[in-house]
Write a protein that holds these residues in place. Structure first.
Motif, PDB file in Angstrom:
ATOM      1  N   SER A  58      -7.969  -2.956   1.782  1.00  0.00           N
ATOM      2  CA  SER A  58      -7.798  -1.806   2.578  1.00  0.00           C
ATOM      3  C   SER A  58      -6.542  -1.862   3.424  1.00  0.00           C
ATOM      4  CB  SER A  58      -8.934  -1.478   3.325  1.00  0.00           C
ATOM      5  OG  SER A  58      -8.611  -0.145   3.973  1.00  0.00           O
ATOM      6  N   VAL A  59      -5.645  -1.120   3.390  1.00  0.00           N
ATOM      7  CA  VAL A  59      -4.304  -1.394   3.791  1.00  0.00           C
ATOM      8  C   VAL A  59      -4.017   0.031   4.787  1.00  0.00           C
ATOM      9  CG1 VAL A  59      -1.700  -1.481   3.448  1.00  0.00           C
ATOM     10  CG2 VAL A  59      -3.430  -2.806   1.961  1.00  0.00           C
ATOM     11  N   TYR A  60      -3.520  -0.198   5.959  1.00  0.00           N
ATOM     12  CA  TYR A  60      -2.931   0.819   6.882  1.00  0.00           C
ATOM     13  C   TYR A  60      -1.564   0.685   7.390  1.00  0.00           C
ATOM     14  CZ  TYR A  60      -2.837   4.078  10.769  1.00  0.00           C
ATOM     15  OH  TYR A  60      -2.298   4.989  11.754  1.00  0.00           O
ATOM     16  N   CYS A  61      -0.838   1.482   6.929  1.00  0.00           N
ATOM     17  CA  CYS A  61       0.436   1.453   7.404  1.00  0.00           C
ATOM     18  C   CYS A  61       0.662   1.891   9.024  1.00  0.00           C
ATOM     19  CB  CYS A  61       1.595   2.281   6.575  1.00  0.00           C
ATOM     20  SG  CYS A  61       3.283   2.318   6.912  1.00  0.00           S
ATOM     21  N   MET A  62       1.335   0.839   9.614  1.00  0.00           N
ATOM     22  CA  MET A  62       1.694   1.114  11.091  1.00  0.00           C
ATOM     23  C   MET A  62       3.004   1.559  11.429  1.00  0.00           C
ATOM     24  SD  MET A  62      -0.519  -1.902  13.026  1.00  0.00           S
ATOM     25  CE  MET A  62       1.065  -3.135  12.642  1.00  0.00           C
ATOM     26  N   SER A  63       4.014   1.331  10.519  1.00  0.00           N
ATOM     27  CA  SER A  63       5.210   1.780  10.824  1.00  0.00           C
ATOM     28  C   SER A  63       5.813   1.430   9.419  1.00  0.00           C
ATOM     29  CB  SER A  63       6.040   0.875  11.844  1.00  0.00           C
ATOM     30  OG  SER A  63       6.069  -0.500  11.416  1.00  0.00           O
ATOM     31  N   GLY A  64       7.186   2.056   9.133  1.00  0.00           N
ATOM     32  CA  GLY A  64       8.058   2.010   8.040  1.00  0.00           C
ATOM     33  C   GLY A  64       7.578   3.178   7.012  1.00  0.00           C
ATOM     34  N   ASN A  65       8.318   2.996   5.610  1.00  0.00           N
ATOM     35  CA  ASN A  65       7.915   3.569   4.800  1.00  0.00           C
ATOM     36  C   ASN A  65       8.031   3.001   3.408  1.00  0.00           C
ATOM     37  OD1 ASN A  65      10.687   4.071   3.296  1.00  0.00           O
ATOM     38  ND2 ASN A  65      11.271   4.625   5.544  1.00  0.00           N
ATOM     39  N   GLY A  66       7.566   3.369   2.166  1.00  0.00           N
ATOM     40  CA  GLY A  66       7.632   2.964   0.954  1.00  0.00           C
ATOM     41  C   GLY A  66       6.657   3.561  -0.005  1.00  0.00           C
ATOM     42  N   GLU A  67       6.151   2.952  -1.147  1.00  0.00           N
ATOM     43  CA  GLU A  67       5.350   3.583  -1.985  1.00  0.00           C
ATOM     44  C   GLU A  67       4.476   2.851  -2.786  1.00  0.00           C
ATOM     45  OE1 GLU A  67       8.146   6.031  -4.571  1.00  0.00           O
ATOM     46  OE2 GLU A  67       8.135   4.246  -5.849  1.00  0.00           O
ATOM     47  N   ILE A  68       3.231   3.027  -3.421  1.00  0.00           N
ATOM     48  CA  ILE A  68       2.642   2.315  -4.096  1.00  0.00           C
ATOM     49  C   ILE A  68       2.477   3.065  -5.627  1.00  0.00           C
ATOM     50  CG2 ILE A  68       0.593   3.227  -3.142  1.00  0.00           C
ATOM     51  CD1 ILE A  68      -0.928   0.650  -3.801  1.00  0.00           C
ATOM     52  N   GLU A  69       2.571   2.403  -6.618  1.00  0.00           N
ATOM     53  CA  GLU A  69       2.597   2.977  -8.001  1.00  0.00           C
ATOM     54  C   GLU A  69       1.372   2.235  -8.511  1.00  0.00           C
ATOM     55  OE1 GLU A  69       4.850   3.360 -12.310  1.00  0.00           O
ATOM     56  OE2 GLU A  69       6.146   2.799 -10.468  1.00  0.00           O
ATOM     57  N   THR A  70       0.249   3.045  -9.370  1.00  0.00           N
ATOM     58  CA  THR A  70      -0.674   2.534  -9.919  1.00  0.00           C
ATOM     59  C   THR A  70      -0.351   2.173 -11.268  1.00  0.00           C
ATOM     60  OG1 THR A  70      -1.805   4.625 -10.205  1.00  0.00           O
ATOM     61  CG2 THR A  70      -2.797   3.089  -8.366  1.00  0.00           C
ATOM     62  N   ILE A  71      -0.588   0.923 -11.739  1.00  0.00           N
ATOM     63  CA  ILE A  71      -0.084   0.864 -13.403  1.00  0.00           C
ATOM     64  C   ILE A  71      -0.829   1.507 -14.309  1.00  0.00           C
ATOM     65  CG2 ILE A  71       0.310  -1.152 -15.048  1.00  0.00           C
ATOM     66  CD1 ILE A  71       2.110  -1.521 -12.541  1.00  0.00           C
ATOM     67  N   ALA A  72      -2.250   1.508 -14.204  1.00  0.00           N
ATOM     68  CA  ALA A  72      -2.965   2.314 -15.160  1.00  0.00           C
ATOM     69  C   ALA A  72      -2.570   3.618 -15.438  1.00  0.00           C
ATOM     70  CB  ALA A  72      -4.489   2.154 -14.579  1.00  0.00           C
ATOM     71  N   ASP A  73      -2.139   4.354 -14.323  1.00  0.00           N
ATOM     72  CA  ASP A  73      -2.076   5.826 -14.693  1.00  0.00           C
ATOM     73  C   ASP A  73      -0.595   6.334 -14.082  1.00  0.00           C
ATOM     74  OD1 ASP A  73      -2.247   5.941 -11.848  1.00  0.00           O
ATOM     75  OD2 ASP A  73      -4.193   6.907 -11.802  1.00  0.00           O
ATOM     76  N   GLY A  74       0.311   5.329 -13.599  1.00  0.00           N
ATOM     77  CA  GLY A  74       1.608   5.745 -13.403  1.00  0.00           C
ATOM     78  C   GLY A  74       1.761   6.470 -12.060  1.00  0.00           C
ATOM     79  N   LYS A  75       0.559   6.889 -11.436  1.00  0.00           N
ATOM     80  CA  LYS A  75       0.776   7.631 -10.106  1.00  0.00           C
ATOM     81  C   LYS A  75       1.376   6.888  -8.793  1.00  0.00           C
ATOM     82  CE  LYS A  75      -3.473  10.449 -10.880  1.00  0.00           C
ATOM     83  NZ  LYS A  75      -4.710  11.066 -10.457  1.00  0.00           N
ATOM     84  N   VAL A  76       2.323   7.878  -8.433  1.00  0.00           N
ATOM     85  CA  VAL A  76       3.089   7.254  -7.065  1.00  0.00           C
ATOM     86  C   VAL A  76       2.538   7.989  -5.965  1.00  0.00           C
ATOM     87  CG1 VAL A  76       5.356   6.774  -6.048  1.00  0.00           C
ATOM     88  CG2 VAL A  76       4.934   6.711  -8.628  1.00  0.00           C
ATOM     89  N   TYR A  77       2.199   7.018  -5.041  1.00  0.00           N
ATOM     90  CA  TYR A  77       1.680   7.336  -3.731  1.00  0.00           C
ATOM     91  C   TYR A  77       2.786   7.247  -2.564  1.00  0.00           C
ATOM     92  CZ  TYR A  77      -2.540   7.509  -6.350  1.00  0.00           C
ATOM     93  OH  TYR A  77      -3.512   8.033  -7.259  1.00  0.00           O
ATOM     94  N   LYS A  78       3.355   7.976  -1.856  1.00  0.00           N
ATOM     95  CA  LYS A  78       4.034   7.751  -0.669  1.00  0.00           C
ATOM     96  C   LYS A  78       3.288   7.198   0.335  1.00  0.00           C
ATOM     97  CE  LYS A  78       7.295  10.295   2.639  1.00  0.00           C
ATOM     98  NZ  LYS A  78       7.599  11.803   3.030  1.00  0.00           N
ATOM     99  N   ILE A  79       3.993   6.044   1.230  1.00  0.00           N
ATOM    100  CA  ILE A  79       3.159   5.519   2.200  1.00  0.00           C
ATOM    101  C   ILE A  79       4.099   5.682   3.399  1.00  0.00           C
ATOM    102  CG2 ILE A  79       2.641   3.002   3.143  1.00  0.00           C
ATOM    103  CD1 ILE A  79       2.310   2.184   0.244  1.00  0.00           C
TER     104      ILE A  79
END
Length: 130
Positions: A58-79
């Motif tokens: 489980s990951v909580y972003c405290m500061s900054g920015n980026g993204e995560i992309e799941t390989i199985a379905d190619g979905k990209v989520y903004k962080i």
């Protein structure tokens, strides 16, 4: 009771350098809490393949920015600050640092033992020792 500061952990063997990331492992398996707790910095402009086959995270972003992309379905989520994501299916993914470093709180189950780094497949080894 276990009490530690981020500063004291950063200046100890609990600080692990991973190239694209730095992880300060504040709570580990030998603390016997049933999970581990890290403060991890994901460096801006990096991409890391991760596949925790042996751990849930489980990951909580405290500061900054980026993204995560799941390989199985190619979905990209903004962080960004305030985003929580949970790898509840041992999701293989790319984690990308954005325009600034991301500071993340990471909780692992089972707990990390301390010096883990990703192998060539993005996996942390399992620590079966009691």
């Amino acid at each position: 009771m276990i009490v530690r500061t981020l500063a004291e952990c950063e200046n100890s063997e609990r600080s692990v350098e991973g190239g694209n990331w730095k992880s300060v492992r504040m709570l580990l398996k030998d603390d016997k809490m049933g999970f581990s707790f890290n403060i991890t910095t994901i460096r801006a402009g990096t991409e890391t393949l991760i596949h925790y086959q042996n751990h849930l995270e489980s990951v909580y972003c405290m500061s900054g920015n980026g993204e995560i992309e799941t390989i199985a379905d190619g979905k990209v989520y903004k962080i960004e600050a305030g985003t929580l994501y949970n790898l509840d299916q041992n999701d293989k993914h790319f984690l990308r640092g954005g325009t600034e470093d991301m500071m993340m709180v990471c909780v692992f189950n089972p707990p990390l033992s301390g010096r883990e780094v990703h192998d060539e497949n993005g996996v942390y080894p399992v620590d079966d020792a009691s």
